[in-house]
Design an enzyme around this catalytic site. Structure first.
Site, PDB file in Angstrom:
ATOM      1  N   ARG A   1     -12.102   6.764   9.477  1.00  0.00           N
ATOM      2  CA  ARG A   1     -11.567   5.420   9.183  1.00  0.00           C
ATOM      3  C   ARG A   1     -12.603   4.391   8.848  1.00  0.00           C
ATOM      4  O   ARG A   1     -12.442   3.638   8.279  1.00  0.00           O
ATOM      5  CB  ARG A   1     -11.344   4.948  10.888  1.00  0.00           C
TER       6      ARG A   1
ATOM      7  N   SER B   1       0.900  -1.289   0.102  1.00  0.00           N
ATOM      8  CA  SER B   1       0.001  -0.126   0.229  1.00  0.00           C
ATOM      9  C   SER B   1       0.926   1.245  -0.012  1.00  0.00           C
ATOM     10  O   SER B   1       1.935   1.348  -0.907  1.00  0.00           O
ATOM     11  CB  SER B   1      -1.078   0.000   1.022  1.00  0.00           C
TER      12      SER B   1
ATOM     13  N   HIS C   1      -7.957  -5.463  -0.568  1.00  0.00           N
ATOM     14  CA  HIS C   1      -6.573  -4.747  -0.318  1.00  0.00           C
ATOM     15  C   HIS C   1      -5.969  -5.071   0.893  1.00  0.00           C
ATOM     16  O   HIS C   1      -4.793  -5.166   0.807  1.00  0.00           O
ATOM     17  CB  HIS C   1      -6.716  -3.215  -0.369  1.00  0.00           C
ATOM     18  N   ASP C   2      -6.692  -5.392   2.003  1.00  0.00           N
ATOM     19  CA  ASP C   2      -6.193  -5.733   3.119  1.00  0.00           C
ATOM     20  C   ASP C   2      -5.503  -7.131   3.033  1.00  0.00           C
ATOM     21  O   ASP C   2      -4.711  -7.392   4.005  1.00  0.00           O
ATOM     22  CB  ASP C   2      -7.534  -6.142   4.075  1.00  0.00           C
TER      23      ASP C   2
ATOM     24  N   ASP D   1      -8.460  -6.686  -5.087  1.00  0.00           N
ATOM     25  CA  ASP D   1      -7.979  -5.123  -4.380  1.00  0.00           C
ATOM     26  C   ASP D   1      -8.413  -4.071  -5.412  1.00  0.00           C
ATOM     27  O   ASP D   1      -8.147  -4.077  -6.494  1.00  0.00           O
ATOM     28  CB  ASP D   1      -6.607  -5.206  -4.363  1.00  0.00           C
TER      29      ASP D   1
END
Lengths: 395, 395
Positions: free
Chosen positions: A238, A168, A367-368, A334
């Site tokens: 967040r 990232s 993406h995680d 992602d």
């Protein structure tokens, strides 16, 4: 029970110990005689960098591995986080016998400048005023973060890195390292990243920043002196960002339309659905460990990142003549840093005649995935690093 | 100039006249003797429905077309919006000689209950207290909205609709109409919609709700009496939602990484990028026309929507034995209501033995496409409606 306690009770796997843990961070300070030259034109001093190390630097100083963290990451890559008590954010990848083997490599992980875990940032004390910088802290770029890390390596007497890796935003730093200091980077691993932020990425970051700045407790960035915290704004920021870290498939599999303990809809605005409760928990737990102003600064650095623009608009030019070995990886699900962004990096590296391996890993975790236990990722890192170590003669 | 004025100056195509326009809305009131039975168990009264009509009901009462609006839409489908002065939200599709031809059809467009343009909603006066309902307004569902619309049609003496159509949330109402009142719906057009909200959709809505409720000016929903407005929270909610209405390709094409008038980065948190400025404008202009509590209620109704769940978990059962002609359409770049969601509807209709046309329209404009000038969409509507009119003998 408070909502926070209720939410923690609902997510035992997330609710680790919230105790003061010993902090294994190391600190280096650079005084006014060694200012950091920023892209904004500011010469910044004094500069503090907090970092951790693991493993031992060999006699040839040829086994140093720099790990670059993501937006809300920090230097605790493989050690217990002093605030949350949770394991290092990449301790699945970094440690004894792991793909980045600390019995073999000397791992350095600095907290980026602008962040809030010890390195200079908006919460640091401004020596000119004796107060926290707040928004008087200069806006920094990915290149500034890398320049500060290079000062750290100079301080440690490490001329050349065996490897630099990150996912990232960490991958952005990897690319910037390879472009700014090609002679100092033997190999580079860029995971789930991009050579520039897209309009959609900027848009999501801007929503987060506006949520923070809309919170009256933000107080124009002077909340520390005011004794307040823009907790609600940071929490909303967040929550919005967290959605982008997960794929729709992962959300569907994990939560779907499942309701909380209740058997039926409550016809209220309580968190009826598990996904609502999960997001609220993500927001609440984040504000316990992260500084709102740092969120503004680090997202801004990501938005400003456009490596090709620094090289006349050509990404290939950024890597021209490089001898670094590259590994680029992306994840199929992602959508924040999609495979197309990694392909752009690979095409530029190919055009520059660089050595590059590219892997697209099949996963529905979004993406995680770069932070998760993905066997294909670990095998890829182990294989790439092993081959590079043989080439460099690192035992 | 205020930031609002600056932003308006930057987006002349968005900055239409903000004047009081004549409002062509019609109003019908149902008293305590005709309560609306809500899914929550509440019998709600008194009930007000604001709506517009266009065209003329024929003698056979067979040419009525019901248009269902989306989350932040309203009854001004083809007439000037009284607050913004802008053209009707679907005046490209609805009007004389247009695909929904008001020289041929009698078009009715009601404001959904829970909304804020005249129909009963949280800003309405609670007769029990003489104050605005705020959160004392009952949480409503898509089925409740449809039930209220059925009361309006009864009032107008319209037994059977020639067609019901809508996009996004409007498409949810279309499906609910076809399931709840199959004998009253001759044809149904469901565009860019779904038979249930996904976890990701719920997540984005929850972020918006939390942004609103985090704003201290929201005052527990009692901001009208307090003389405040949660403008910042509602603006952040709209910004986050707006990103989901556009495709990444559309954002890239429209804005990319283009900077505002300034030639270079400012190294501040001003809106350097055009996409930032555009989003801020979207947020600011939205709060001028929409009520924050209504945003909570209407998003909640969408989140609760799961048509199959009302029919034992089988979507096909919802349409069993239907004689309605269906047209289902999706857009290739819509990631909020993707083609897969439309396919689920089509498969259920096929399983129920219904007559259904399905079209996936190629466009890079994302979910917003249903409101835009998309020739394939207009042709599809014209063709489907024309064939249905011939079948029904509507001149």
């Amino acid at each position: 029970m408070s909502e926070g306690e209720q939410l923690r009770a609902s997510f035992p796997e997330l609710a680790r110990k919230q105790a003061d843990q010993p902090d294994d961070s190391l600190i280096v300070d650079f005084g006014p005689e060694r200012p950091l030259h920023l892209d904004s034109g500011v010469d910044f001093a004094p500069l503090r960098i907090a970092y951790t190390t693991a493993g031992t630097l060999n006699a040839a100083r040829s086994n140093a591995v720099l790990v670059c963290h993501a937006l809300t990451g920090d230097q605790h890559v493989a050690s217990i986080h002093p605030v949350t008590g949770r394991a290092g954010w990449w301790d699945t990848l970094v440690g004894p016998g792991k793909p980045i083997d600390t019995e073999r490599f000397f791992v350095i992980c600095p907290n980026v400048i602008g962040s809030c875990m010890g390195s200079s940032g908006p919460a640091s004390t401004n020596p000119a005023t004796g107060r926290p910088y707040g928004l008087d802290f200069p806006v920094v770029t990915i290149a500034d973060m890398v320049r500060a890390q290079a000062m750290l390596l100079d301080h440690l007497g490490i001329e050349s890195l065996f490897a630099v890796l990150g996912g990232s935003m960490g991958g952005m730093l990897v690319l910037q390292w390879a472009a700014s200091y090609p002679e100092r980077v033997f190999s580079a691993l860029c995971i789930a990243s991009a050579a520039r932020h897209t309009a959609q990425n900027i848009a999501f970051n801007e929503v987060g920043r506006q949520a923070i700045m809309a919170d009256p407790d933000w107080r124009g960035g002077r909340y520390i002196e005011a004794g307040t915290r823009p907790a609600k704004g940071l929490s909303v920021a967040r929550m919005a960002a967290h959605i982008t870290y997960l794929s729709e498939d992962a959300l569907q599999r994990k939560f779907g339309r499942n309701l909380q303990d209740r058997a039926a809809r409550t016809f209220t605005f309580d968190a009826d659905f598990q996904i609502e409760s999960y997001l609220r928990y993500q927001g609440l737990s984040f504000v316990e460990r992260f500084d709102a102003n740092s969120y503004l600064y680090v997202t801004r650095a990501m938005d400003y990142f456009d490596l090709a623009a620094e090289y006349g608009g050509s990404l290939a030019t950024a890597f021209k003549g490089t001898h670094t070995r590259f590994c680029v990886a992306s994840f199929t699900s992602d959508w924040l840093f999609p495979t197309s962004a990694s392909r752009q990096i690979m095409h530029a590296l190919n055009a520059a005649g660089a050595r590059v391996s590219f892997v697209e890993i099949e996963t529905d975790k979004g993406h995680d995935a770069f932070l998760l236990d993905i066997p294909e990722l670990f095998e890829m890192v182990r294989g790439f690093v092993g081959a590079a170590a043989r080439e460099r003669g690192v035992a």
